[in-house]
Design an enzyme around this catalytic site. Sequence first.
Site, mmCIF file in Angstrom:
data_model
loop_
_atom_site.group_PDB
_atom_site.id
_atom_site.type_symbol
_atom_site.label_atom_id
_atom_site.label_comp_id
_atom_site.label_asym_id
_atom_site.label_seq_id
_atom_site.Cartn_x
_atom_site.Cartn_y
_atom_site.Cartn_z
ATOM 1 N N SER A 173 0.848 -1.198 0.000
ATOM 2 C CA SER A 173 0.000 0.000 0.000
ATOM 3 C C SER A 173 0.881 1.244 0.000
ATOM 4 O O SER A 173 1.612 1.467 -0.959
ATOM 5 C CB SER A 173 -0.950 -0.030 1.203
ATOM 6 O OG SER A 173 -1.856 1.043 1.158
ATOM 7 N N THR A 174 0.843 2.037 1.054
ATOM 8 C CA THR A 174 1.570 3.311 1.099
ATOM 9 C C THR A 174 3.058 3.111 0.794
ATOM 10 O O THR A 174 3.722 2.295 1.417
ATOM 11 C CB THR A 174 1.420 3.955 2.485
ATOM 12 O OG1 THR A 174 0.038 4.056 2.797
ATOM 13 C CG2 THR A 174 2.059 5.323 2.528
ATOM 14 N N HIS A 200 -2.865 -1.177 -3.259
ATOM 15 C CA HIS A 200 -4.011 -0.285 -3.066
ATOM 16 C C HIS A 200 -3.848 0.934 -3.975
ATOM 17 O O HIS A 200 -2.899 1.700 -3.822
ATOM 18 C CB HIS A 200 -4.095 0.167 -1.604
ATOM 19 C CG HIS A 200 -4.278 -0.971 -0.650
ATOM 20 N ND1 HIS A 200 -3.951 -0.869 0.684
ATOM 21 C CD2 HIS A 200 -4.769 -2.227 -0.822
ATOM 22 C CE1 HIS A 200 -4.226 -2.019 1.289
ATOM 23 N NE2 HIS A 200 -4.713 -2.856 0.388
ATOM 24 N N MET A 294 -0.079 1.096 5.323
ATOM 25 C CA MET A 294 -0.849 1.300 6.550
ATOM 26 C C MET A 294 -1.841 0.159 6.725
ATOM 27 O O MET A 294 -2.277 -0.461 5.762
ATOM 28 C CB MET A 294 -1.635 2.615 6.474
ATOM 29 C CG MET A 294 -0.778 3.857 6.437
ATOM 30 S SD MET A 294 -1.784 5.365 6.548
ATOM 31 C CE MET A 294 -2.672 5.319 4.995
ATOM 32 N N ASP A 297 -4.203 -5.129 6.059
ATOM 33 C CA ASP A 297 -4.744 -5.901 4.952
ATOM 34 C C ASP A 297 -3.824 -7.056 4.592
ATOM 35 O O ASP A 297 -2.639 -6.872 4.335
ATOM 36 C CB ASP A 297 -4.931 -4.990 3.729
ATOM 37 C CG ASP A 297 -5.691 -5.671 2.601
ATOM 38 O OD1 ASP A 297 -6.387 -6.660 2.868
ATOM 39 O OD2 ASP A 297 -5.591 -5.194 1.455
#
Length: 354
Positions: A173-174, A200, A294, A297
Amino acid sequence: MIKLLIVDDSALMRRHLNGLFQAEGDFIIEQAHNGKEAVEANRNFQPDVVTLDINMPEMDGITALSLLMAERAVPVVMVSSLTEKGALATFEAMHLGAVDYVTKPGGTISLNINEIGVELVAKVRAAAKAKLKGNKVKGLAQRLREEREKPVQRAPSPRRAPVRDGIVLVGVSTGGPRTLEDILPHLPHDFPWPILVAQHMPPAFTRPFADRMNSMCNLTVVEAAQPMPVEPGHVYIGKGGADMVLGQRNGKLAVLAKPENKSYLWHPSVELLGRTALEQCDPSHIVAVMLTGMGHDGADAFAEIKKRGGRTIAEAESSAVVFGMPAELIKRGGAGVVLTSDRIASQLTSWAGC
């Protein structure tokens, strides 16, 4: 208190963003209306984090970002338009060192910024604590020339390796686009396992991202926007606005794009990808890699993969931009190996016997 610099050429956007963060109660805020002012404010105000628009007069966001990183590196969250052009500029920004991005829901000047308010505040807070990767700032023309001249070796099309020998799942993600650049381009052209990446990302971004990675990698990188047979030597990027799952098509293992499953918080869902892999594959043939991001998941599914005999990697805190997702996997006892991002490609290559 968090010192935040808001950079946007629209007075309306600056007012909306300022109000959003003032309401949080723990931000000290300054504003700039172009990149030139942002560079000056970075020197004088010395913010902990910056939100940076891309399209601005006098000095655009990409130029400003390169100067920010060269002079006083600071965590930056790009605020970009939800277009393919915006996506390409955003990936350029990530390559130059931006930590994350958010997309304006209503175009360049958005009256609907509150639609992404929760996401924006969360990403800015995470960015303020994020680790900055090593400075990669180069002249744009020079870097593009180097990428064009880089030899790219594709796996010969007649070659086939049994999918059952291995399949790699990646959750990220991030900070993901930059981190994936540390891994995927370093895999050899004869890497025998398919790789499925749940990053994401919004819908307009995943195809340009897949195209960008394809230009950098020895493997073939595609957006999984439609049913595709799972093949060796291919990297499948989950389509934004959907979930990527494994299933069967004509008796063969295939990657499928499904409408977002609202039972999961993040999309494309790492957790759902991991669960469907457990349904379709022998767990001992699965390699699951959890990278920066973050939240949690995929942590439960990847921990289950390890429990059932699969191999797992968690990115180390020392290289993760945001240590949330890898930390959650480690906390659940689901990390077989903990590695910095620059060591993950060699580990995968070793396991695959390349």
